[in-house]
Scaffold this motif. Sequence first.
Motif, PDB file in Angstrom:
ATOM      1  N   GLY A 104       0.684  -1.407   0.222  1.00  0.00           N
ATOM      2  CA  GLY A 104      -0.093  -0.358  -0.141  1.00  0.00           C
ATOM      3  C   GLY A 104       1.056   1.447  -0.164  1.00  0.00           C
ATOM      4  N   ASP A 105       0.340   1.958   0.880  1.00  0.00           N
ATOM      5  CA  ASP A 105       1.345   3.157   1.252  1.00  0.00           C
ATOM      6  C   ASP A 105       2.738   3.261   1.902  1.00  0.00           C
ATOM      7  OD1 ASP A 105       0.181   3.161   3.475  1.00  0.00           O
ATOM      8  OD2 ASP A 105      -0.529   5.185   3.750  1.00  0.00           O
ATOM      9  N   ALA A 106       2.860   1.731   2.804  1.00  0.00           N
ATOM     10  CA  ALA A 106       3.804   1.089   3.589  1.00  0.00           C
ATOM     11  C   ALA A 106       5.277   0.801   2.502  1.00  0.00           C
ATOM     12  CB  ALA A 106       3.902   0.853   4.653  1.00  0.00           C
ATOM     13  N   ALA A 107       6.583   1.902   3.046  1.00  0.00           N
ATOM     14  CA  ALA A 107       7.652   1.546   2.269  1.00  0.00           C
ATOM     15  C   ALA A 107       8.220  -0.056   3.476  1.00  0.00           C
ATOM     16  CB  ALA A 107       8.782   2.520   3.115  1.00  0.00           C
ATOM     17  N   VAL A 108       8.617  -1.493   2.981  1.00  0.00           N
ATOM     18  CA  VAL A 108       8.856  -2.237   3.702  1.00  0.00           C
ATOM     19  C   VAL A 108      10.660  -2.916   3.019  1.00  0.00           C
ATOM     20  CG1 VAL A 108       8.079  -4.235   4.108  1.00  0.00           C
ATOM     21  CG2 VAL A 108       5.966  -3.002   3.659  1.00  0.00           C
ATOM     22  N   GLY A 109      10.335  -2.511   2.175  1.00  0.00           N
ATOM     23  CA  GLY A 109      12.278  -3.568   1.807  1.00  0.00           C
ATOM     24  C   GLY A 109      12.364  -2.639   0.768  1.00  0.00           C
ATOM     25  N   LEU A 110      14.013  -2.690   0.152  1.00  0.00           N
ATOM     26  CA  LEU A 110      15.138  -2.822  -0.611  1.00  0.00           C
ATOM     27  C   LEU A 110      15.115  -4.839  -1.425  1.00  0.00           C
ATOM     28  CD1 LEU A 110      16.773  -0.263   0.988  1.00  0.00           C
ATOM     29  CD2 LEU A 110      15.042   0.809  -0.863  1.00  0.00           C
ATOM     30  N   GLY A 122       9.988 -17.615 -11.506  1.00  0.00           N
ATOM     31  CA  GLY A 122       9.952 -17.960 -10.434  1.00  0.00           C
ATOM     32  C   GLY A 122      10.881 -17.827  -9.605  1.00  0.00           C
ATOM     33  N   GLY A 123      10.821 -18.174  -8.266  1.00  0.00           N
ATOM     34  CA  GLY A 123      11.673 -17.970  -7.428  1.00  0.00           C
ATOM     35  C   GLY A 123      11.629 -17.153  -6.618  1.00  0.00           C
ATOM     36  N   GLU A 124      12.445 -17.320  -5.251  1.00  0.00           N
ATOM     37  CA  GLU A 124      12.932 -16.734  -4.050  1.00  0.00           C
ATOM     38  C   GLU A 124      13.831 -15.017  -3.761  1.00  0.00           C
ATOM     39  OE1 GLU A 124      12.193 -20.410  -3.600  1.00  0.00           O
ATOM     40  OE2 GLU A 124      14.238 -19.586  -4.004  1.00  0.00           O
ATOM     41  N   THR A 125      12.985 -13.886  -3.727  1.00  0.00           N
ATOM     42  CA  THR A 125      13.547 -13.061  -3.141  1.00  0.00           C
ATOM     43  C   THR A 125      13.491 -12.750  -2.211  1.00  0.00           C
ATOM     44  OG1 THR A 125      13.027 -12.445  -5.794  1.00  0.00           O
ATOM     45  CG2 THR A 125      14.231 -10.562  -4.573  1.00  0.00           C
ATOM     46  N   PHE A 126      14.779 -11.858  -1.770  1.00  0.00           N
ATOM     47  CA  PHE A 126      15.257 -11.255   0.058  1.00  0.00           C
ATOM     48  C   PHE A 126      15.537  -9.443  -0.585  1.00  0.00           C
ATOM     49  CE2 PHE A 126      16.801 -15.330  -0.883  1.00  0.00           C
ATOM     50  CZ  PHE A 126      16.147 -15.753   0.538  1.00  0.00           C
ATOM     51  N   PHE A 127      15.050  -9.031   0.519  1.00  0.00           N
ATOM     52  CA  PHE A 127      14.871  -7.913   1.032  1.00  0.00           C
ATOM     53  C   PHE A 127      15.442  -7.038   1.857  1.00  0.00           C
ATOM     54  CE2 PHE A 127      11.402  -8.803  -2.076  1.00  0.00           C
ATOM     55  CZ  PHE A 127      11.286  -8.233  -3.268  1.00  0.00           C
ATOM     56  N   GLN A 128      16.421  -5.896   1.725  1.00  0.00           N
ATOM     57  CA  GLN A 128      16.641  -5.186   3.135  1.00  0.00           C
ATOM     58  C   GLN A 128      15.436  -4.510   3.649  1.00  0.00           C
ATOM     59  OE1 GLN A 128      19.779  -4.956   4.850  1.00  0.00           O
ATOM     60  NE2 GLN A 128      18.118  -3.729   5.628  1.00  0.00           N
ATOM     61  N   PRO A 129      15.801  -4.647   4.923  1.00  0.00           N
ATOM     62  CA  PRO A 129      14.176  -3.776   5.581  1.00  0.00           C
ATOM     63  C   PRO A 129      14.505  -2.402   5.752  1.00  0.00           C
ATOM     64  CG  PRO A 129      14.653  -6.170   6.929  1.00  0.00           C
ATOM     65  CD  PRO A 129      15.423  -6.122   5.689  1.00  0.00           C
ATOM     66  N   VAL A 130      13.639  -1.238   4.925  1.00  0.00           N
ATOM     67  CA  VAL A 130      13.957  -0.191   4.962  1.00  0.00           C
ATOM     68  C   VAL A 130      14.178   0.472   6.100  1.00  0.00           C
ATOM     69  CG1 VAL A 130      11.954   2.237   4.749  1.00  0.00           C
ATOM     70  CG2 VAL A 130      12.377  -0.383   2.918  1.00  0.00           C
ATOM     71  N   SER A 131      13.226  -0.403   7.134  1.00  0.00           N
ATOM     72  CA  SER A 131      13.639   0.709   8.906  1.00  0.00           C
ATOM     73  C   SER A 131      14.733   0.599   9.082  1.00  0.00           C
ATOM     74  CB  SER A 131      12.216  -0.263  10.306  1.00  0.00           C
ATOM     75  OG  SER A 131      12.725  -1.489   9.596  1.00  0.00           O
ATOM     76  N   ALA A 132      15.900  -0.431   9.026  1.00  0.00           N
ATOM     77  CA  ALA A 132      17.177  -0.859   9.812  1.00  0.00           C
ATOM     78  C   ALA A 132      17.705   0.293   9.028  1.00  0.00           C
ATOM     79  CB  ALA A 132      17.683  -2.282   9.366  1.00  0.00           C
ATOM     80  N   ALA A 133      17.352   0.819   7.805  1.00  0.00           N
ATOM     81  CA  ALA A 133      18.193   1.305   6.225  1.00  0.00           C
ATOM     82  C   ALA A 133      17.817   2.688   7.121  1.00  0.00           C
ATOM     83  CB  ALA A 133      17.709   1.165   5.406  1.00  0.00           C
ATOM     84  N   LEU A 134      16.661   2.952   7.618  1.00  0.00           N
ATOM     85  CA  LEU A 134      16.777   4.619   8.393  1.00  0.00           C
ATOM     86  C   LEU A 134      17.175   4.552   9.477  1.00  0.00           C
ATOM     87  CD1 LEU A 134      12.724   4.293   6.922  1.00  0.00           C
ATOM     88  CD2 LEU A 134      15.050   5.810   5.687  1.00  0.00           C
ATOM     89  N   ALA A 135      17.117   3.259  10.556  1.00  0.00           N
ATOM     90  CA  ALA A 135      17.587   3.980  11.552  1.00  0.00           C
ATOM     91  C   ALA A 135      19.302   3.421  11.642  1.00  0.00           C
ATOM     92  CB  ALA A 135      17.076   2.725  12.136  1.00  0.00           C
ATOM     93  N   ALA A 136      19.979   2.466  10.134  1.00  0.00           N
ATOM     94  CA  ALA A 136      21.552   3.421  10.496  1.00  0.00           C
ATOM     95  C   ALA A 136      21.619   4.550   9.903  1.00  0.00           C
ATOM     96  CB  ALA A 136      21.872   1.601   9.697  1.00  0.00           C
ATOM     97  N   THR A 137      21.295   5.103   8.998  1.00  0.00           N
ATOM     98  CA  THR A 137      22.010   6.185   7.866  1.00  0.00           C
ATOM     99  C   THR A 137      21.490   7.042   8.618  1.00  0.00           C
ATOM    100  OG1 THR A 137      19.562   5.762   6.529  1.00  0.00           O
ATOM    101  CG2 THR A 137      21.605   5.127   6.384  1.00  0.00           C
TER     102      THR A 137
END
Length: 378
Positions: free
Chosen positions: A327-333, A344-359
């Motif tokens: 929806g309107d929420a950022a979740v991952g990179l 098809g297959g599996e895809t992995f994402f960096q959590p946005v919350s962790a990236a924001l907290a670190a930077t």
Amino acid sequence: MNKRTGVIVGAGIAALVTGAILLPQANASPDAPDTPSGPRTLSGPSAARLASTLTGDLGENAAGWYYDADARRLVVNVLDADSARRVRDQGAVARTVRNSTAELRAATRVLGDKAAVPGTAWSIDPRSNRVVVLADRTVTGAELTTVTSAAERMDGLVTVERSAGEFRTFAGNEALDGGDAIFGGGSRCSLGFNVVVDGAPGFLTAGHCGNASRSWSVDQGGQPVGTVRSSEFPGSDFALVTYDDPAVPATSSVDLQDGSTQPITRVAEASVGMPVQRSGSTTGLSEGTVTGLDATVNYGDGQIVTGLIQTDVCAEPGDSGGAMFSGDAAVGLTSGGSGDCTQGGETFFQPVSAALAATGAELPVGGGEAPGDGGPVN
């Protein structure tokens, strides 16, 4: 379609060998779903808030949770009957399971010590109440034996499955027009989310992209528009790029690849069962579901990333860094995975919350609050 091809290791194998972490399971009971008297219908964000409250109250008697998007119900794993009653009283579905969160986390540490093989990934799966290890098609012979042997020593805690693809990061090096494509150092990646840091505009993308080039442009060989301020890979997989022009409008939206955009107003933590979408410069818009949290992926050459979100969303080279949202929420990179958007297959994402907290970055102010879903996380 997810191309996992069969379970190799299940329950019923011998205990851990000498020297490994002991994972006691005394007084554990077999998995047995309870039938609630009246579970509440919940939105994804509402379910996440209730889950946070319940797991905090239950402490070590809570063993993970997931969101049943089809039924719109929260499912909470518990270890005893009293905890199950408390969960049902709050309108969630209680499911009595065998393995505690502490045991499952200990199993992931054992895997990190005993089975750090390139081409593998693992995460705690609350649906099966086990750690699920994925071994891609490159894991064969002695390496596959290493993985399966480590799993066999953890009776009832770990399952090994095969992925038909090959785990890799999703950076690309071919030119492709697209509003969300970014180019640097001969690589093409995708912009994630626009942010503000110290009052200046910037954007997030993947760390393995940030490592590839200090400067990024919107055209292959074009004038740079942004400079990498910080980049983390391996370990994590995110980069912060600041725009060279401080007057760039600080707005946050995702390209839906049909001429329209999705405004992004807040950050959300991923939960298993959450419906999500991904936008990238190679394959455009894809959708799927979160299937695991706190995933560890070994891309090879010492490139091990932890704390990732696992999904069944497809992606291909060039999609790296692109936005995953709900929806309107950022979740991952977008980080990497196996397969493509044909098979098809599996895809992995960096959590946005962790990236924001670190930077120290934030989403641009002014997006507003999604109706009924609460305000921004950050």
